[in-house]
Design an enzyme around this catalytic site. Structure first.
Site, PDB file in Angstrom:
ATOM      1  N   HIS A  31       0.938  -1.323  -0.124  1.00 42.58           N
ATOM      2  CA  HIS A  31       0.090   0.174   0.047  1.00 42.58           C
ATOM      3  C   HIS A  31       0.882   1.400   0.181  1.00 42.58           C
ATOM      4  CE1 HIS A  31      -3.825  -1.933   1.953  1.00 42.58           C
ATOM      5  NE2 HIS A  31      -3.538  -2.435   0.603  1.00 42.58           N
TER       6      HIS A  31
ATOM      7  N   ASP B 157       0.623   3.873   1.649  1.00 37.80           N
ATOM      8  CA  ASP B 157       1.090   4.584   3.038  1.00 37.80           C
ATOM      9  C   ASP B 157       2.144   3.713   3.431  1.00 37.80           C
ATOM     10  OD1 ASP B 157      -0.775   2.625   3.072  1.00 37.80           O
ATOM     11  OD2 ASP B 157      -1.373   3.551   5.172  1.00 37.80           O
TER      12      ASP B 157
END
Length: 122
Positions: free
Chosen positions: A54, A56
């Protein structure tokens, strides 16, 4: 999870310091900027762990790698400059030349090695 870093908030990244080495876990966007406010030397970072793919958790990986490379280059240049300064003012005899100019006893700078661990596709 988290979004983009803001002036007052960043995503998370965990740094583990062991025996002169630093391991980073999940380098989110803004990680390198935050490292600049710590006592962690970019040259001490040897391993980066990514838990999953992901943004992030991995968008900060490129700036961190570039920062590590730049820190190593600066250190190599500083070492080279100090050797040049020594050579201007100090002329060692032949027995000591090996140690003063890259021989066995001198400090040598190596290119950085960074191990990156994560899921397939990283």
């Amino acid at each position: 999870g988290g979004g983009s870093p803001t002036m007052h908030r960043n995503g998370s990244c965990t740094a583990l310091r062991l025996g002169g080495q630093t391991y980073l876990f999940d380098v989110c966007e803004g990680t390198y900027r935050q490292l600049q406010f710590t006592r962690i030397s970019p040259m001490s970072i040897t391993k980066i762990f990514i838990s999953h793919l992901h943004g992030d958790h991995l968008y900060g990986i490129v700036p961190v790698i570039m920062g590590i490379m730049v820190a190593h280059k600066v250190a190599m240049n500083d070492n080279s400059m100090s050797q040049k300064r020594k050579s201007r003012f100090y002329k060692p005899n032949k027995r000591l030349a090996g140690a003063a100019y890259g021989g066995e006893d001198s400090v040598t700078m190596e290119k950085p090695t960074i191990e990156i661990y994560g899921p397939p596709g990283l």
